[in-house]
Design an enzyme around this catalytic site. Structure first.
Site, PDB file in Angstrom:
ATOM      1  N   GLU A   1      49.538  57.394  50.564  1.00 43.80           N
ATOM      2  CA  GLU A   1      49.936  56.047  50.977  1.00 43.80           C
ATOM      3  C   GLU A   1      49.051  55.619  52.135  1.00 43.80           C
ATOM      4  OE1 GLU A   1      53.680  53.830  53.204  1.00 43.80           O
ATOM      5  OE2 GLU A   1      54.053  55.662  52.064  1.00 43.80           O
TER       6      GLU A   1
ATOM      7  N   GLU B   1      51.787  47.260  59.589  1.00 45.07           N
ATOM      8  CA  GLU B   1      53.193  47.649  59.688  1.00 45.07           C
ATOM      9  C   GLU B   1      53.682  47.475  61.114  1.00 45.07           C
ATOM     10  OE1 GLU B   1      56.072  51.169  58.136  1.00 45.07           O
ATOM     11  OE2 GLU B   1      54.174  51.821  59.005  1.00 45.07           O
TER      12      GLU B   1
END
Length: 354
Positions: free
Chosen positions: A167, A172
């Site tokens: 990932e 974020e």
């Protein structure tokens, strides 16, 4: 899932509880789902930029406007990260005006008009590209990104059988968090060398602008931190990013590693604007995760879908809420639609080059 949530909460570091959550992402957005700068000055050169200065990148895919409605799958299962969201099907997201096209931009929004009971779930959107990738140069131009009390937005990519396929978290943050976190999650056998001084960081011979806060990329039960860089600039996330009318996040994923650059709107390189990107001219990346003896990139990252989502509270939002400066509890924040006036992705485009 409850047991997993309790386990996750039990391993959250003191840094998280102290409010330094931008440094310690603990995402688990990926279980059971695969498909459905500070501006670098030209003199700060990546020592290994020569690896790709001579390359010519050709556009493979260009997602804009309706592409985000048609070429992405809408994920509508329960949130793997235990957020207080009801992810919408394509049809429902469009009908509720939570996914729409505005000019050339695609908008993905959290419901900001409904009253929700405290502890209830609010409608939101999560999409992933139907096409998968095994590397490339990815350029995402965002006009705005979500922010606000209880929000936990991310732009990322993920492979099959998490964490086997890896990932990559490019964008974020959580709540009103000040800066962006860039993180890798992998299976066993991938780590980053610890860095030395702040500023332009030396990672062995590899450079980056952001600071590495955790060298261990392996994610799994007991520790889902991943190896993470925190962008030092407040313009990298949320309100300050949006005030600057957004900008570009570019990441280059190849066998030599994964580099991430961030360009404010006022400093986007002309080669990006002209769709003839030349990463060799962009200077030191904001974050650099080198491949090699400590992490075989091809082994740990493959068949990635591109993902955009906004969840609320959940495994990262709940434990960081008390130190976020937001009022009440995270569940109370979710109940108030006023907290989601700015919880919108406005995506100008995402371009993929090979």
């Amino acid at each position: 899932m409850i047991a997993a949530g309790l386990l996750l909460l039990s391993i959250i570091s003191v840094d998280v509880l102290a409010g330094k959550f931008a440094h310690v992402p603990i995402r688990a957005r990926h279980h059971h789902h695969h498909h459905g700068r500070r501006h670098s000055s030209p003199v700060e050169r990546d020592d290994y930029a020569s690896n790709f200065t001579s390359r010519v990148f050709t556009m493979q895919d260009f997602y804009q406007g309706e592409s985000f409605l048609n070429d992405f799958d809408f994920f509508s299962d329960s949130d793997p990260t235990n957020g207080l969201v009801n992810y919408q099907t394509r049809e429902n997201a469009i009908a509720k005006n939570l996914a729409f096209v505005q000019g050339n931009s695609a908008v993905l929004a959290v419901d900001d008009f409904s009253q929700v009971p405290v502890g209830g779930k609010r409608d939101s959107v999560r999409i992933s590209s139907k096409k998968t990738y095994n590397g490339g140069l990815f350029i995402a131009d965002f006009f705005t990104m979500p922010h606000g009390c209880s929000t936990w937005p991310a732009y990322w990519s993920v492979g099959p059988n998490w964490p086997s396929g890896g990932e990559i978290d490019v964008v974020e943050g959580v709540h009103q968090g000040p800066t962006n976190s860039m993180t890798l999650h992998t299976s066993a056998g991938c780590s980053m060398e610890p860095l030395t001084a702040p500023g332009v960081q030396e990672q062995g011979k590899f450079k980056s602008i952001a600071r590495l806060s955790n060298p261990k990329c392996q994610s799994g039960p007991g520790d889902n931190s991943g190896c993470s860089f925190s962008d030092p600039s407040p313009a990298s996330y949320g309100h300050e990013f949006n005030v600057g009318v957004g900008g570009v996040f570019a990441h280059l994923w190849d066998t030599s590693g994964i580099r991430i650059w961030r360009f404010p709107r006022s400093a986007i390189p002309m080669d990006i604007v002209d769709r003839q990107p030349n990463p060799g001219s962009w200077g030191v990346p904001t974050a650099f995760f080198p491949g090699g003896k400590n992490c075989d990139i091809q082994k740990h990252f493959f068949e990635h879908s591109l993902v955009l989502d906004t969840t609320l509270c959940g495994d990262l939002g709940n434990p960081t809420y008390a130190s976020s400066g937001c009022k009440g509890t995270c569940a109370q924040a979710v109940a108030d639609p006023e907290n989601f006036k700015f919880a919108k992705w406005r995506i100008n485009y995402i371009a993929v080059y090979q």
